[in-house]
Design a protein around this motif. Structure first.
Motif, mmCIF file in Angstrom:
data_model
loop_
_atom_site.group_PDB
_atom_site.id
_atom_site.type_symbol
_atom_site.label_atom_id
_atom_site.label_comp_id
_atom_site.label_asym_id
_atom_site.label_seq_id
_atom_site.Cartn_x
_atom_site.Cartn_y
_atom_site.Cartn_z
ATOM 1 N N LEU A 1 5.833 8.464 3.859
ATOM 2 C CA LEU A 1 7.125 8.077 3.289
ATOM 3 C C LEU A 1 7.185 8.283 1.785
ATOM 4 N N LYS A 2 6.037 8.516 1.160
ATOM 5 C CA LYS A 2 5.953 8.707 -0.299
ATOM 6 C C LYS A 2 6.517 7.508 -1.054
ATOM 7 N N LYS A 3 6.150 6.323 -0.573
ATOM 8 C CA LYS A 3 6.591 5.117 -1.274
ATOM 9 C C LYS A 3 5.641 3.973 -0.941
ATOM 10 N N TRP A 4 5.767 2.872 -1.707
ATOM 11 C CA TRP A 4 4.941 1.689 -1.481
ATOM 12 C C TRP A 4 5.545 0.867 -0.354
ATOM 13 N N VAL A 5 4.693 0.471 0.593
ATOM 14 C CA VAL A 5 5.127 -0.268 1.778
ATOM 15 C C VAL A 5 4.372 -1.591 1.843
ATOM 16 N N GLU A 6 5.092 -2.662 2.160
ATOM 17 C CA GLU A 6 4.437 -3.966 2.288
ATOM 18 C C GLU A 6 3.545 -3.965 3.523
ATOM 19 N N VAL A 7 2.289 -4.382 3.350
ATOM 20 C CA VAL A 7 1.356 -4.417 4.479
ATOM 21 C C VAL A 7 0.911 -5.829 4.826
ATOM 22 N N GLY A 8 1.216 -6.812 3.986
ATOM 23 C CA GLY A 8 0.764 -8.152 4.325
ATOM 24 C C GLY A 8 1.186 -9.186 3.304
ATOM 25 N N ASN A 9 0.835 -10.417 3.608
ATOM 26 C CA ASN A 9 1.133 -11.546 2.747
ATOM 27 C C ASN A 9 -0.143 -12.351 2.537
ATOM 28 N N SER A 10 -0.237 -13.062 1.461
ATOM 29 C CA SER A 10 -1.479 -13.769 1.171
ATOM 30 C C SER A 10 -1.204 -14.925 0.227
ATOM 31 N N GLY A 11 -2.217 -15.763 0.055
ATOM 32 C CA GLY A 11 -2.080 -16.870 -0.877
ATOM 33 C C GLY A 11 -3.195 -17.894 -0.725
ATOM 34 N N VAL A 12 -3.064 -18.975 -1.474
ATOM 35 C CA VAL A 12 -3.997 -20.097 -1.426
ATOM 36 C C VAL A 12 -3.278 -21.253 -0.738
ATOM 37 N N MET B 1 0.315 2.628 10.783
ATOM 38 C CA MET B 1 1.266 3.653 10.374
ATOM 39 C C MET B 1 0.795 4.358 9.106
ATOM 40 N N ILE B 2 0.271 3.598 8.167
ATOM 41 C CA ILE B 2 -0.203 4.188 6.909
ATOM 42 C C ILE B 2 -1.398 5.084 7.174
ATOM 43 N N LYS B 3 -2.306 4.620 8.016
ATOM 44 C CA LYS B 3 -3.530 5.372 8.287
ATOM 45 C C LYS B 3 -3.233 6.687 8.988
ATOM 46 N N TYR B 4 -2.259 6.687 9.934
ATOM 47 C CA TYR B 4 -1.960 7.880 10.704
ATOM 48 C C TYR B 4 -0.729 8.637 10.182
ATOM 49 N N SER C 1 0.854 -1.187 0.000
ATOM 50 C CA SER C 1 0.000 0.000 0.000
ATOM 51 C C SER C 1 0.884 1.229 0.000
ATOM 52 N N TYR C 2 0.370 2.313 -0.576
ATOM 53 C CA TYR C 2 1.172 3.531 -0.686
ATOM 54 C C TYR C 2 1.133 4.305 0.629
ATOM 55 N N HIS C 3 2.315 4.626 1.158
ATOM 56 C CA HIS C 3 2.448 5.366 2.411
ATOM 57 C C HIS C 3 2.628 6.845 2.077
ATOM 58 N N GLU C 4 1.626 7.665 2.446
ATOM 59 C CA GLU C 4 1.665 9.089 2.100
ATOM 60 C C GLU C 4 2.796 9.816 2.827
#
Length: 463
Positions: A392-403, A432-435, A387-390
């Motif tokens: 830090l002005k960069k994309w930050v990993e927020v989670g992992n997923s899969g089947v 952190m992203i939200k705030y 997700s984009y962190h406003e």
């Protein structure tokens, strides 16, 4: 302070009256609302013993909205009579030649304040028709106080250094302290951003129809934490530098034996269309007790329990603490909160997972998402979520997923055509992203826009 003109007039009225004045009468004579006089009384009381005011209650009757309308326009019966055309009606159609509007007359008496002209029976009849209501009026009987004066001198509320230095305090009149008054409410702690976002996450899951999993077992066996997830025993995550191992009790002994044997076989020999890892699987390694490194261990237990009954689609979630043997720095702590979602149904695909993730994060207010292929021992295919962190002005990993892989699900006993999609993320990263918080130190001691209290250790955030 109340209007000075009203206060002055009230004091003059009190001075002329021998035994006091009634606040309702004063309001009526001045043509002002009664609350204006009440405000003047309160202001004078705050200045000391200038006046004495006793609260009194009295009851009187007043017209309702419908009653006021009838008093002005006549009763319904009279208006019907008045609506008869000038040319008249046949006697067979109307047997009444004239009427006396007694209802209106009674209401007009009440409106003029002549309540005594009506007996109790008449008042109650009008009350039943909702034309009249009995109200309680509170007023003050105001008399001169021990320090009565028609001249108001402003009382000082503070003793200043200038007053002391010049000696002017000797000429000042100070307002008495009210030690019974409530003080200003002190600033108090508020929910930490983590706890606020945790509540939001939980509510989002519940709105999406998920059921919360029990996560009260911080201590877990390596079997449920690793082996049941098709994570090999030589995996680096199982080393002591990544995991907290318990010394007492060091080992777990109770496992579903049939399931344990199937897990052992799929690891060491393969099965269910997989060649496995081809190594010597050891029960001693699976028995080791640890502080759980992820809540996926809880998901494994729940899916195994689900497989022991007739399958029905389910949606599970959990939010709780997990533990990693990390080197503490600005982005890592030994404890953090993991959020996990699991959906089990027939024929689920990666597209279903991406759709749920978009819905999930949108409800949180995070709309800028990206997905990147990844590797996990127990999911295939797997995706990292960014997700984009406003701040830090960069994309930050927020989670992992899969089947979840068949090597994990089929030994449990789940049907072959059942797929399970899952995702996990730390509670701290979306917070952190939200705030707009930039690092873990700022999150722990965040006091820029929020006052808060800190509720225990927080998190691990990958740099």
């Amino acid at each position: 302070m109340a209007d000075s003109g009203v206060v002055e007039t009230l004091l003059q009225r009190i001075e002329k009256a021998d035994d006091g004045v009634d606040s309702l009468n004063v309001a009526a004579s001045l043509g002002v609302d009664h609350q204006v006089i009440v405000g003047a009384v309160k202001s004078l009381q705050a200045l000391g013993d200038i006046i004495s005011a006793d609260l009194r209650s009295s009851k009187h009757w007043e017209l309702t909205v419908e009653g006021s309308e009838i008093a002005e326009q006549g009763s319904h019966e009279a208006r019907v009579f008045s609506s008869i055309p000038l040319e008249g009606l046949a006697q067979s159609e109307l047997m009444v030649e004239n009427i006396e509007d007694q209802v209106r007359e009674k209401l007009l008496q009440v409106q003029k304040g002549n309540f005594s002209q009506l007996d109790e029976k008449e008042k109650n009849e009008l009350k039943k028709r909702k034309l009249l209501s009995e109200v309680t009026v509170k007023s003050y009987w105001i008399t001169k106080g021990s320090s009565f004066s028609t001249t108001i001198t402003k009382q000082e509320t503070e003793l200043t250094p200038e007053m002391i230095a010049t000696g002017s305090w000797k000429e000042k009149k100070f307002k008495p302290y009210n030690f019974e008054a409530m003080g200003v409410a002190p600033d108090c702690g508020h929910l930490h951003p983590l706890m606020k976002v945790r509540t939001q996450f939980r509510q989002i899951f519940l709105e999406m129809g998920f059921t919360e999993m029990p996560t009260n077992n911080f201590i877990e066996s390596s079997f449920w934490n690793f082996d049941s997830l098709f994570q090999p025993q030589q995996h680096p995550a199982r080393d002591q530098h990544d995991t907290f191992f318990l010394s007492d009790p060091a080992l777990a002994h109770e496992f579903p034996q049939d399931y344990l044997e199937r897990v052992k076989k799929v690891h060491s020999e393969g099965g269910f269309g997989s060649q496995g890892y081809k190594y010597d699987w050891k029960i001693e390694e699976a028995q080791k007790n640890i502080l759980r490194t992820h809540t996926t261990a809880v998901s494994a237990r729940m899916l195994y329990k689900l497989a022991q009954q007739k399958f029905t689609p389910v949606k599970y979630f959990s939010i709780d603490r997990v533990f990693r043997n990390e080197t503490l720095d600005a982005t890592h702590l030994a404890e953090f909160h993991q959020i996990e979602g699991v959906v089990a149904d027939y024929g689920l695909t990666l597209g279903d997972l991406m759709g749920i993730l978009h819905q999930f994060f949108t409800k949180l207010g995070i709309t800028k998402l990206r997905f990147k292929p990844a590797y996990n021992p127990y999911t295939e295919p797997s995706m990292e979520v960014f997700s984009y962190h406003e701040g830090l002005k960069k994309w930050v990993e927020v989670g992992n997923s899969g089947v979840f892989r068949p090597e994990m699900l089929l030994p449990m006993g789940l049907p072959e055509d059942v797929s399970v999609i899952a995702w996990g993320l730390s509670l701290e990263r979306p917070t952190m992203i939200k705030y707009g918080i930039n690092n873990i130190r700022e999150l722990v001691g965040h006091k820029v826009n929020l006052q808060m209290v800190y509720d225990g250790p927080i998190c691990r955030l990958d740099s």
